[in-house]
Design a protein around this motif. Structure first.
Motif, PDB file in Angstrom:
ATOM      1  N   THR A  44       0.827  -1.201   0.000  1.00 50.53           N
ATOM      2  CA  THR A  44       0.000   0.000   0.000  1.00 50.53           C
ATOM      3  C   THR A  44       0.867   1.259   0.000  1.00 50.53           C
ATOM      4  O   THR A  44       0.605   2.206  -0.745  1.00 50.53           O
ATOM      5  N   THR A  45       1.887   1.259   0.842  1.00 46.85           N
ATOM      6  CA  THR A  45       2.791   2.404   0.894  1.00 46.85           C
ATOM      7  C   THR A  45       3.513   2.579  -0.445  1.00 46.85           C
ATOM      8  O   THR A  45       3.677   3.695  -0.940  1.00 46.85           O
ATOM      9  N   GLY A  48       0.594   3.456  -3.313  1.00 46.03           N
ATOM     10  CA  GLY A  48      -0.418   4.482  -3.078  1.00 46.03           C
ATOM     11  C   GLY A  48      -0.169   5.781  -3.843  1.00 46.03           C
ATOM     12  O   GLY A  48      -1.062   6.298  -4.518  1.00 46.03           O
ATOM     13  N   ILE A  51      -0.643   5.437  -7.674  1.00 49.39           N
ATOM     14  CA  ILE A  51      -2.044   5.232  -8.078  1.00 49.39           C
ATOM     15  C   ILE A  51      -2.794   6.558  -8.027  1.00 49.39           C
ATOM     16  O   ILE A  51      -3.533   6.907  -8.949  1.00 49.39           O
ATOM     17  N   ILE A  52      -2.582   7.330  -6.955  1.00 54.71           N
ATOM     18  CA  ILE A  52      -3.221   8.649  -6.858  1.00 54.71           C
ATOM     19  C   ILE A  52      -2.808   9.525  -8.049  1.00 54.71           C
ATOM     20  O   ILE A  52      -3.637  10.165  -8.690  1.00 54.71           O
ATOM     21  N   THR A  64       0.537   0.778 -12.024  1.00 55.52           N
ATOM     22  CA  THR A  64       0.564  -0.351 -11.104  1.00 55.52           C
ATOM     23  C   THR A  64      -0.171  -1.568 -11.646  1.00 55.52           C
ATOM     24  O   THR A  64       0.183  -2.704 -11.349  1.00 55.52           O
ATOM     25  N   THR A 130       2.406  12.913  -5.264  1.00 49.97           N
ATOM     26  CA  THR A 130       2.919  11.568  -5.541  1.00 49.97           C
ATOM     27  C   THR A 130       3.951  11.180  -4.484  1.00 49.97           C
ATOM     28  O   THR A 130       3.953  10.050  -3.989  1.00 49.97           O
ATOM     29  N   GLY A 133       2.141  10.857  -1.017  1.00 54.50           N
ATOM     30  CA  GLY A 133       0.913  10.047  -1.033  1.00 54.50           C
ATOM     31  C   GLY A 133       1.043   8.700  -0.340  1.00 54.50           C
ATOM     32  O   GLY A 133       0.205   8.334   0.499  1.00 54.50           O
ATOM     33  N   GLY A 134       2.094   7.952  -0.687  1.00 53.37           N
ATOM     34  CA  GLY A 134       2.245   6.614  -0.117  1.00 53.37           C
ATOM     35  C   GLY A 134       2.378   6.651   1.399  1.00 53.37           C
ATOM     36  O   GLY A 134       1.729   5.879   2.115  1.00 53.37           O
ATOM     37  N   VAL A 137      -1.039   7.481   3.036  1.00 57.65           N
ATOM     38  CA  VAL A 137      -1.923   6.308   3.102  1.00 57.65           C
ATOM     39  C   VAL A 137      -1.453   5.371   4.219  1.00 57.65           C
ATOM     40  O   VAL A 137      -2.261   4.886   5.026  1.00 57.65           O
ATOM     41  N   ARG A 138      -0.131   5.134   4.286  1.00 54.74           N
ATOM     42  CA  ARG A 138       0.430   4.284   5.346  1.00 54.74           C
ATOM     43  C   ARG A 138       0.036   4.801   6.732  1.00 54.74           C
ATOM     44  O   ARG A 138      -0.460   4.044   7.573  1.00 54.74           O
TER      45      ARG A 138
ATOM     46  N   THR B 136     -12.065  -1.516   4.794  1.00 50.49           N
ATOM     47  CA  THR B 136     -10.946  -0.635   5.109  1.00 50.49           C
ATOM     48  C   THR B 136     -11.423   0.811   5.234  1.00 50.49           C
ATOM     49  O   THR B 136     -11.061   1.524   6.186  1.00 50.49           O
TER      50      THR B 136
END
Lengths: 218, 218, 218
Positions: A44-45, A48, A51-52, A64, A130, A133-134, A137-138, B136
């Motif tokens: 996810t990290t 994320g 993807i955003i 991705t 970007t 973002g990761g 989300v984390r 989630t």
């Protein structure tokens, strides 16, 4: 595939790898060491931010999902961190990998935004998003106030790197040195901030819920 | 509309219904019983996974917004749960509805990803994301560490179901038995995990903020 | 650009400005006063709802990134709030700006959804999501249970405004009075809710983690 897009891909995958290590190591610290949770947070990290970015510039499905190497690199990075964490203490590399992912994604985000026709100001903001973002989300997933809000020198270096790459591309500076230079600049500023505590967490009231590992010891 | 897409729609709406019940019942437990909050959390849980899926595969506007039945089923499920919860204790059905939604969405997510031309590995990951997405979003909104990070057997059964459906579709197994078989498999694995505590919450340090209903009673 | 779309743009930018002030002032209260965190939260609150809306109706890149005025207005609003907050106490305007952003975005979200061909029920839901989206992102980032879940009169007035604009547009009522009337109605209902405590936070168990500013004083 042109040289430019190959470069972008390589830097992007390097960012994915760095954030996968960071996310997975973070999961190891805040949770019992359970491989599923670790890989989930690592991936996810890692994915994320990209993807955003791809949603916003309308490059769907996101890289991705259209290029298998993203998923593979994210999974391998997460698994490496899971097994590696049994051998070594973790606190230092977590910060370094985070700074690496931040730097690489700020550059690829801004460059890809320009490639997709966004204006320079938008490209700078998108590069920053970007990059941060990761990690955001984390932090949301593990219930922490995102580092982008709590640390002064997190968004700023990403913005600097994005600005440098946008300026360089408008001046036709060759992409490879521009991208590496911008990413290095971001990395150095961020690590200076970490080193000298410029990301001090602020007064007690701010941090929101304590990171669980701290609570357990109190 | 072909038979395949009708099947997908039916399973998708069943997943929406299950997650609407789950989300609304969760809201009833963690909050004062206020109809707006309950319906909001029910609809968010029900529709979150599918919206994420449709954004990633570029099927925009998402099915949720192009087919009125999604909104209607989500609203009806949330309202049923709100009124039903006044008659019955809740803890058991919450888990069952969550497992149902997880199973159905893992299958529809993977199948829809294949229909939209994503590769098999991507379809498995996207099915998993669709399955775990709604829960989630629910957990992030109420400030809980997402079950996908804290429970070993949550992402795994979704991944198994998504893999089964991807393999079956590549072997031209008829869709109806494949989809029902894959969803059943996911449901059974998940419920075994719940029954035998394989989703044990781990050491005290991990869970992040306690679920509010626990804190209130302590 | 037609009159209708100019009106939509003006209302949209006014909503961005109101939410930028609200988000930045919220950041000032819950954090040490650090300009980067304040501007980040201000811009996220200001732009979150509109980005979600544009993703769902497939207007990508979102208006935020295709029209520089969005970023500029969000940045200016956040900076104004940062410097203004050093002069004045804050609690009242935070609520007022939030209600303003909610009202304006509910109207622009529903109107834009109709313009993009979504059905009336979908437009109402999308208007509501646009209205509550920015505040929800804000609350998730600072670790608060979103106001949309904890306050009865937050989603409801947004839904009322979205319904009014959808009905008016189907009856060919001129857009300017319809939009202003719907936004005013939403604002008034919301402020009545705030005034008479209809957004009472409910029993202690519900709120999840306390807002950090409360904890600091206890």
């Amino acid at each position: 595939m042109t040289t430019g897009s190959t470069l972008l891909l390589v830097l992007d995958l390097a960012g994915v790898f760095a954030f996968a290590l960071n996310g997975a190591l973070t999961a190891v610290r805040v949770t019992r060491i359970d491989i599923v949770g670790v890989v989930t947070l690592g991936m996810t990290t890692a994915l994320g931010g990209g993807i955003i970015r791809d949603i916003i510039i309308d490059d769907l499905p996101p890289a991705t999902f259209s290029d298998w190497r993203y998923l593979a690199v994210a999974a391998v990075g997460s698994l490496l961190a899971f097994f590696g964490s049994k051998l070594e203490p973790l606190s230092k590399p977590i910060t370094v990998f985070d700074a690496l992912g931040l730097s690489l994604f700020a550059v690829t985000g801004a460059a890809k935004a320009l490639d997709f026709g966004l204006g320079p100001m938008q490209a700078v903001i998108l590069g920053t998003i970007t990059g941060v973002g990761g990690g955001t989300v984390r932090d949301v997933l593990i219930g922490r106030v995102p580092v982008v809000l709590s640390s002064e020198l997190y968004a700023i270096p990403a913005m600097v790197a994005a600005t440098v790459i946008v300026v360089c591309m408008s001046l036709d500076v060759p992409k490879l040195p521009a991208a590496l230079g911008a990413a290095t600049l971001c990395f150095v500023i961020r690590m200076i901030g970490v080193r000298y505590g410029l990301n001090a967490p602020g007064p007690r009231g701010f941090d929101g819920p304590d990171p669980p590992e701290k609570r357990a010891s109190s």
